[in-house]
Design an enzyme around this catalytic site. Structure first.
Site, PDB file in Angstrom:
ATOM      1  N   LYS A  76      49.824  44.651  52.228  1.00 34.97           N
ATOM      2  CA  LYS A  76      48.870  45.693  52.753  1.00 34.97           C
ATOM      3  C   LYS A  76      49.947  47.085  52.507  1.00 34.97           C
ATOM      4  O   LYS A  76      48.953  48.123  52.838  1.00 34.97           O
ATOM      5  CB  LYS A  76      48.751  45.372  54.262  1.00 34.97           C
ATOM      6  CG  LYS A  76      47.803  44.239  54.500  1.00 34.97           C
ATOM      7  CD  LYS A  76      47.441  44.262  55.860  1.00 34.97           C
ATOM      8  CE  LYS A  76      46.407  43.233  56.255  1.00 34.97           C
ATOM      9  NZ  LYS A  76      45.979  42.982  57.672  1.00 34.97           N
ATOM     10  N   ASP A 117      50.404  43.397  40.111  1.00 33.99           N
ATOM     11  CA  ASP A 117      49.559  44.666  39.959  1.00 33.99           C
ATOM     12  C   ASP A 117      49.867  45.839  40.945  1.00 33.99           C
ATOM     13  O   ASP A 117      50.136  46.995  40.647  1.00 33.99           O
ATOM     14  CB  ASP A 117      48.173  44.576  39.490  1.00 33.99           C
ATOM     15  CG  ASP A 117      47.388  43.674  39.970  1.00 33.99           C
ATOM     16  OD1 ASP A 117      47.692  43.570  41.303  1.00 33.99           O
ATOM     17  OD2 ASP A 117      46.290  43.578  39.736  1.00 33.99           O
ATOM     18  N   GLY A 118      49.483  45.369  42.329  1.00 34.04           N
ATOM     19  CA  GLY A 118      49.456  46.443  43.451  1.00 34.04           C
ATOM     20  C   GLY A 118      50.904  46.891  43.563  1.00 34.04           C
ATOM     21  O   GLY A 118      51.200  48.278  43.588  1.00 34.04           O
ATOM     22  N   THR A 119      51.963  45.909  43.621  1.00 32.73           N
ATOM     23  CA  THR A 119      53.496  46.347  43.789  1.00 32.73           C
ATOM     24  C   THR A 119      54.111  46.931  42.704  1.00 32.73           C
ATOM     25  O   THR A 119      54.553  48.075  42.873  1.00 32.73           O
ATOM     26  CB  THR A 119      54.041  44.949  44.148  1.00 32.73           C
ATOM     27  OG1 THR A 119      53.572  44.213  44.997  1.00 32.73           O
ATOM     28  CG2 THR A 119      55.485  45.099  44.321  1.00 32.73           C
ATOM     29  N   ASP A 141      48.298  33.847  39.766  1.00 31.67           N
ATOM     30  CA  ASP A 141      46.848  33.916  38.881  1.00 31.67           C
ATOM     31  C   ASP A 141      47.124  34.024  37.660  1.00 31.67           C
ATOM     32  O   ASP A 141      46.018  33.792  36.828  1.00 31.67           O
ATOM     33  CB  ASP A 141      46.315  35.188  39.340  1.00 31.67           C
ATOM     34  CG  ASP A 141      45.954  35.012  40.836  1.00 31.67           C
ATOM     35  OD1 ASP A 141      45.762  34.138  41.379  1.00 31.67           O
ATOM     36  OD2 ASP A 141      45.466  36.184  41.493  1.00 31.67           O
ATOM     37  N   MET A 183      42.202  29.007  43.524  1.00 32.89           N
ATOM     38  CA  MET A 183      42.591  30.440  43.553  1.00 32.89           C
ATOM     39  C   MET A 183      42.605  30.810  42.149  1.00 32.89           C
ATOM     40  O   MET A 183      42.332  30.161  41.157  1.00 32.89           O
ATOM     41  CB  MET A 183      43.808  30.751  44.381  1.00 32.89           C
ATOM     42  CG  MET A 183      43.782  30.522  45.613  1.00 32.89           C
ATOM     43  SD  MET A 183      45.464  31.012  46.389  1.00 32.89           S
ATOM     44  CE  MET A 183      44.941  31.201  48.206  1.00 32.89           C
ATOM     45  N   GLU A 236      37.647  30.483  42.579  1.00 33.05           N
ATOM     46  CA  GLU A 236      37.025  31.236  43.888  1.00 33.05           C
ATOM     47  C   GLU A 236      36.352  32.449  43.363  1.00 33.05           C
ATOM     48  O   GLU A 236      35.178  32.747  43.921  1.00 33.05           O
ATOM     49  CB  GLU A 236      38.200  31.775  44.774  1.00 33.05           C
ATOM     50  CG  GLU A 236      39.268  32.555  44.040  1.00 33.05           C
ATOM     51  CD  GLU A 236      40.356  32.845  44.783  1.00 33.05           C
ATOM     52  OE1 GLU A 236      40.309  32.462  45.894  1.00 33.05           O
ATOM     53  OE2 GLU A 236      41.359  33.637  44.201  1.00 33.05           O
TER      54      GLU A 236
HETATM   55  O1  F6P Z   1      46.507  36.999  43.877  1.00 38.21           O
HETATM   56  C1  F6P Z   1      47.157  35.566  44.574  1.00 38.21           C
HETATM   57  C2  F6P Z   1      46.202  35.203  45.336  1.00 38.21           C
HETATM   58  O2  F6P Z   1      46.754  33.922  45.891  1.00 38.21           O
HETATM   59  C3  F6P Z   1      44.784  34.822  44.989  1.00 38.21           C
HETATM   60  O3  F6P Z   1      44.718  33.771  44.043  1.00 38.21           O
HETATM   61  C4  F6P Z   1      44.010  34.955  46.080  1.00 38.21           C
HETATM   62  O4  F6P Z   1      42.535  35.242  45.869  1.00 38.21           O
HETATM   63  C5  F6P Z   1      44.544  35.686  46.872  1.00 38.21           C
HETATM   64  O5  F6P Z   1      45.995  36.007  46.489  1.00 38.21           O
HETATM   65  C6  F6P Z   1      44.545  35.321  48.311  1.00 38.21           C
HETATM   66  O6  F6P Z   1      45.020  36.532  49.259  1.00 38.21           O
HETATM   67  P1  F6P Z   1      45.550  36.331  50.598  1.00 38.21           P
HETATM   68  O7  F6P Z   1      47.070  35.524  50.701  1.00 38.21           O
HETATM   69  O8  F6P Z   1      45.829  37.817  51.095  1.00 38.21           O
HETATM   70  O9  F6P Z   1      44.623  35.383  51.497  1.00 38.21           O
END
Ligand code: F6P
Length: 372
Positions: A76, A117-119, A141, A183, A236
């Site tokens: 976050k 990618d965000g980090t 992923d 995921m 998902e």
């Molecule tokens: O990007 C990694 C991941 O595990 C995704 O596969 C999944 O959609 C997401 O993070 C889940 O995020 P959080 O831990 O915030 O629920």
């Protein structure tokens, strides 16, 4: 050359292999140079709060195999767009200069960032502000461009495969259809790999929109062959033809705020009235990120940690270490991410499954359908 102070942080969601990278980075740095390492807690938040621990041999012993991160994670805390309280009101601010001031105060020479990618987007932006940054790619992923593999992926594939194996025996005993949600966000890598390894009958990935009738055909075909049970693996973020991805929740403050979730339940519900079997669904969720790190991910993480130490020793910054054709290398943040901000189309481009690629064709040749 004087003693180097190296700061480490783990950003974004956790992934098996983070601890293995920390373990190998600490050891490799000490073997290559005179240095001291510290670790900021909870990713960039720790950098802003100047909240860190010392990272030495003792603190990092026995962590190589463990999932999670001894430095904790947060997905976050983007310091270039950070929520702070001002006069009792929450406002968004760029607090990157405060973070840089903290590093200067502590005498940090190099910031080593483990994340997706965000980090890495923030890593690129700190590099642009003159900070010596090295990035180490992470995501279960496997969707990060510019590198062939990210740690966490192999572990997740192992966990999903094991669970598909387990679900087979109960599905077979009850003659049921079981839909398994995995995921991967908008990339079908985990589902495709584990679906093949775990003998799923149907694999549904975001890159290949599916139809319910395609799934029903497969179930009926299996019935006619005397196989009255079916395992469906679904990413998902998969999408029904003409439909859209199923969103589970929106996490405000997260650079990528959408969390997918609920597609398995939706598919199970639709199938129930169309097939002669009982239908159940199972969401593997965060089990895919928990527990111990697979041996392959431990080795990959160790290679990344050692390569990052080499870059630090050689004074090569503004790059992410990468694996290409089984060789360790490094690549400019800009090449990985592009010039834009997270969420803009100019950002690097995620690595997704090629619908006409070899692995999809392998799955098809084994009799697996994508229900397209
Ligand atoms: O990007 C990694 C991941 O595990 C995704 O596969 C999944 O959609 C997401 O993070 C889940 O995020 P959080 O831990 O915030 O629920």
């Amino acid at each position: 050359m004087g003693k180097k102070k190296i700061a480490v942080l783990t950003g974004g969601g956790d992934a098996p292999g983070l601890n293995a990278v920390i373990y190998s980075l600490v050891r490799a740095c000490h073997s290559m140079m005179d240095c001291e390492l510290i670790g900021y807690k909870f990713g960039y938040r720790g950098l802003y709060n100047n909240d860190f621990i010392s990272l030495d041999h003792d603190r990092t012993t026995g962590i190589l195999h463990k999932g999670g991160s001894i430095l904790y994670n947060s997905n976050k805390d983007n310091l270039f767009d950070y929520t702070v309280e001002e006069n009792g009101v929450s406002v968004k601010k760029d607090v990157s200069d405060e973070a840089i001031a903290n590093m200067k105060k502590e005498g940090v020479d190099v910031l080593c960032v483990l994340g997706g990618d965000g980090t890495l987007t923030s890593a690129r932006d700190f590099a642009r502000k003159g900070i010596n940054v090295v990035g180490i790619p992470k995501t279960i992923d496997n969707d990060l461009s510019s590198t062939d593999a990210t740690y966490g992926f192999d572990t997740a594939v192992n966990i999903v495969t094991e669970n598909l194996d387990r679900l087979h025996t109960t599905a077979e005993s009850h003659h049921r259809v079981i839909v398994v949600e995995v995921m991967g966000r908008s990339a079908g890598w985990i589902c495709l790999h584990a679906g093949i390894a775990g003998s799923a009958d149907v694999i549904l990935i975001p890159e290949i929109p599916y139809s319910i009738s395609g799934i029903v055909n497969k179930i009926e075909e299996r019935d006619s062959f005397g196989r009255p049970f079916t395992i469906i693996a679904v990413t998902e973020g998969a999408v029904e033809k003409g439909g859209s991805a199923v969103i589970g929740k929106v996490v405000e403050d997260s650079p990528d705020s959408v969390r997918f979730g609920g597609i398995a339940a939706q598919i199970a519900h639709k199938l129930e009235s169309l097939v002669r079997h009982e239908v159940r669904y199972c969401v593997l969720g965060h089990i895919q990120r928990g527990g111990d790190t697979s041996p392959a991910d431990r080795i990959l993480s160790a290679r990344y940690g050692v390569k990052a130490a080499e870059l630090i020793k050689d004074g090569i910054f503004g790059n992410m270490v990468c694996l290409r054709n089984n060789k360790m290398g490094y690549v400019k943040f800009e090449e990985v991410l592009g010039d834009g901000k997270m969420g803009e189309t100019s950002v690097g481009g995620a690595k997704i499954v090629n619908p006409n690629g070899e692995l999809v064709n392998v799955a098809k040749a084994l009799g697996i359908t994508f229900a397209d």
